[in-house]
Design a protein around this motif. Structure first.
Motif, short mmCIF file in Angstrom:
data_model
loop_
_atom_site.label_atom_id
_atom_site.label_comp_id
_atom_site.label_asym_id
_atom_site.label_seq_id
_atom_site.Cartn_x
_atom_site.Cartn_y
_atom_site.Cartn_z
N ASP A 236 31.39 31.46 30.44
CA ASP A 236 32.16 31.12 31.65
C ASP A 236 33.46 30.38 31.35
OD1 ASP A 236 30.26 32.32 33.21
OD2 ASP A 236 29.22 30.47 33.73
N ASP A 237 33.62 29.87 30.14
CA ASP A 237 34.86 29.17 29.80
C ASP A 237 36.00 30.16 29.49
OD1 ASP A 237 33.64 26.76 30.16
OD2 ASP A 237 33.21 26.44 28.04
N PHE A 238 35.65 31.42 29.32
CA PHE A 238 36.67 32.46 29.12
C PHE A 238 36.81 33.23 30.43
CE2 PHE A 238 37.63 36.95 28.09
CZ PHE A 238 38.87 36.78 27.47
N LYS A 239 38.02 33.31 30.93
CA LYS A 239 38.29 34.02 32.17
C LYS A 239 39.29 35.14 31.92
CE LYS A 239 36.04 30.89 34.67
NZ LYS A 239 34.74 31.20 35.30
N ALA A 240 38.96 36.31 32.44
CA ALA A 240 39.92 37.43 32.44
C ALA A 240 40.14 37.82 33.89
CB ALA A 240 39.38 38.61 31.64
N CYS A 241 41.39 37.88 34.31
CA CYS A 241 41.71 38.12 35.71
C CYS A 241 42.60 39.35 35.87
CB CYS A 241 42.43 36.92 36.31
SG CYS A 241 41.42 35.45 36.41
N LEU A 242 42.40 40.05 36.97
CA LEU A 242 43.20 41.23 37.31
C LEU A 242 43.85 41.03 38.66
CD1 LEU A 242 44.00 44.29 36.94
CD2 LEU A 242 41.89 44.81 38.22
N ALA A 243 45.15 41.28 38.74
CA ALA A 243 45.85 41.34 40.03
C ALA A 243 45.95 42.81 40.42
CB ALA A 243 47.23 40.72 39.91
N TYR A 244 45.56 43.10 41.64
CA TYR A 244 45.52 44.50 42.08
C TYR A 244 45.89 44.58 43.56
CZ TYR A 244 41.12 43.40 44.42
OH TYR A 244 40.18 42.85 45.24
N ILE A 245 46.16 45.79 44.02
CA ILE A 245 46.42 45.99 45.44
C ILE A 245 45.76 47.29 45.88
CG2 ILE A 245 48.66 47.13 45.01
CD1 ILE A 245 49.63 45.83 47.63
N ASP A 246 45.09 47.23 47.01
CA ASP A 246 44.48 48.40 47.62
C ASP A 246 45.52 49.01 48.56
OD1 ASP A 246 43.12 50.00 49.67
OD2 ASP A 246 41.27 49.31 48.74
N LEU A 247 46.01 50.19 48.23
CA LEU A 247 47.11 50.79 48.98
C LEU A 247 46.70 51.18 50.39
CD1 LEU A 247 48.84 53.00 46.27
CD2 LEU A 247 49.60 50.80 47.18
N ASP A 248 45.45 51.52 50.60
CA ASP A 248 45.02 51.86 51.96
C ASP A 248 45.10 50.63 52.86
OD1 ASP A 248 44.60 54.48 51.33
OD2 ASP A 248 42.43 54.29 51.04
N SER A 249 44.66 49.48 52.35
CA SER A 249 44.75 48.24 53.12
C SER A 249 46.20 47.85 53.36
CB SER A 249 44.01 47.12 52.40
OG SER A 249 42.65 47.41 52.29
N TYR A 250 47.01 47.99 52.31
CA TYR A 250 48.43 47.67 52.43
C TYR A 250 49.10 48.56 53.47
CZ TYR A 250 53.31 47.00 50.86
OH TYR A 250 54.66 46.74 50.78
N ARG A 251 48.79 49.86 53.43
CA ARG A 251 49.38 50.79 54.38
C ARG A 251 48.96 50.44 55.81
NH1 ARG A 251 47.23 56.45 53.50
NH2 ARG A 251 45.48 55.51 54.60
N ALA A 252 47.69 50.09 55.99
CA ALA A 252 47.21 49.73 57.33
C ALA A 252 47.97 48.52 57.88
CB ALA A 252 45.70 49.45 57.29
N ASN A 253 48.24 47.55 57.02
CA ASN A 253 48.99 46.36 57.45
C ASN A 253 50.42 46.71 57.81
OD1 ASN A 253 46.81 44.63 57.13
ND2 ASN A 253 47.31 44.15 55.00
#
Length: 424
Positions: A236-253
């Motif tokens: 748990d002391d090692f963290k790997a993170c991803l930034a992402y975007i769901d285009l369907d949600s973005y389009r709905a907004n």
């Protein structure tokens, strides 16, 4: 004072109460080196007070390099009060005696302690220089390798970028960031950019994005096995993170926003039929028309992104080490064609908030070159880290102790010849 080998359990107990510990000085890091190819041996040593309590300790990792003679390393130095120069002097003298008795050819150590203070632009501030500490090392026979500037894969960075979190709230930290950085984070949030932690079976995503960055910035990206080893050893002391975007949600907004703007436009047009000379209503109509055009542009872009990448865009990924003292930023990469979504900014802000929640004293953006000229190769990396209001930290540097000078001279000569032959 007695210098002796100690158990792993005793070392861990001492390290746990050492406030400014880092992950290099951990049992986990020593075990990771032990699992490497070639495999490094690990030994825990400590300096005892007269009452038997520990005054200082370190992990020594070692590797045979010249017959039975060994290279020893103490990764990022010792668990010791570096302000107590007498204690450091005693520790070094007794460490030398130990090394000389245990087949040491030479030893390398790079203490995790500042040399002098700097501001966020790299300018030197008034304050204490640690020339006294360097002098103690050199008097003990540990040669200082100089005030290195630049990036060298053979060394851990001597220059770091540090965000002070002590006593600060999320609001304090966010407000102190550069205006453009705050705006990038807000825009990413509005677009629906999310950050999630990657499981071990998802670390290939981190590798793919770091590989992309390596191709552009011309560095050799780690193999997947390295990330997996960090995850296996540090858990748990090692963290790997991803930034992402769901285009369907973005389009709905965006479609929802467009619908609101259409209603605003229709109302403005009705109002102008009654009062055609109202500048306020004319401006409102223009603003709504401009906003609709912006939404239409975004919807067209979303279609292009979806055709090229699918529904979910992987924007950026990064890995971190977490200790009670600091969160430290290790490897990262991004898809430069998707930089407009500010995924890298979102990952940093996500982890900065985690560091604050964990009560860490600081957030360590880690390596920079120490060259602050605009022509520097890593100037863009430096300005990115600085934009979060991170100051520059300069460490004291690297030291080498040569236990057997004549054999070391021969060893270095043979190594130089080997490298020349390999590069023919």
């Amino acid at each position: 004072m007695l210098f002796r080998e100690i158990t792993q359990q005793r070392y861990t107990g001492f390290r746990d109460q050492y406030k400014e510990k880092n992950f290099w000085q951990s049992v986990e890091m020593a075990e990771l080196r032990e699992d490497n190819t070639p495999s490094w041996d690990k030994t825990f040593v400590g300096l005892e007070n007269e009452d038997g309590s520990l005054a200082a300790a370190c992990v020594l990792v070692s590797l045979p390099v010249f017959g039975k003679l060994r290279l020893y390393m103490s990764l990022r130095g010792f668990l010791i009060d570096y302000d107590d120069l007498d204690l450091v002097r005693v520790f070094l003298d007794k460490l030398k005696t130990y090394l000389n008795a245990h087949d040491c050819l030479y030893m390398k150590v790079d203490p995790y302690v500042d040399y002098q203070p700097h501001d966020l632009n790299g300018e030197v501030l008034e304050g204490k220089k640690r020339d006294d500490l360097i002098a103690v090392f050199e008097q003990a026979g540990f040669h200082h390798e100089g005030f290195r500037v630049g990036n060298d894969v053979n060394f851990e960075p001597r220059w770091m970028s540090i965000l002070d979190l002590k006593g600060k709230t999320k609001e304090d930290v966010f407000k102190a960031m550069h205006t453009n950085t705050r705006q990038s984070i807000r825009n990413a949030e509005r677009m629906g950019v999310k950050v999630k932690e990657l499981g071990r079976d998802e670390l290939y995503i981190l590798k793919e994005l770091v590989d992309l960055a390596g191709e552009i910035r011309h560095f050799e990206a780690p193999e997947l096995s390295k990330y997996q080893a960090y995850a296996d050893h540090f858990q748990d002391d090692f963290k790997a993170c991803l930034a992402y975007i769901d285009l369907d949600s973005y389009r709905a907004n965006v479609e929802k926003d467009r619908a609101r703007q259409v209603k605003t436009l229709e109302k403005a047009e009705r109002d102008l039929e009654k009062t055609p000379d109202s500048q306020k209503k004319i401006n409102r109509k223009k603003e709504a028309e401009y906003a609709i055009q912006g939404c239409d542009k975004k919807l067209a872009e979303i279609k292009q992104y979806k055709d090229a990448y699918g529904t979910v865009l992987y924007l950026a990924a990064a890995s971190f080490m977490v200790t009670p003292f600091e969160v430290l930023y290790l490897f990262s990469g991004s898809n430069k064609d998707l930089n407009r979504f500010a995924g890298s900014f979102m990952i940093q802000w996500h982890m900065i908030q985690m560091a604050i929640e964990h009560g860490c004293d600081r957030y360590n953006f880690y390596g920079i070159s120490g060259d602050f000229d605009e022509s520097a190769e890593d100037y863009g990396v430096f300005t990115f880290k600085r934009s979060f209001n991170a100051i520059v930290a300069e460490l004291v540097g690297d030291f080498t102790y040569v236990a057997k000078p004549s054999q070391y001279k021969l060893y270095n000569g043979l190594r130089t010849i080997k490298h020349k032959l390999q590069n023919l």
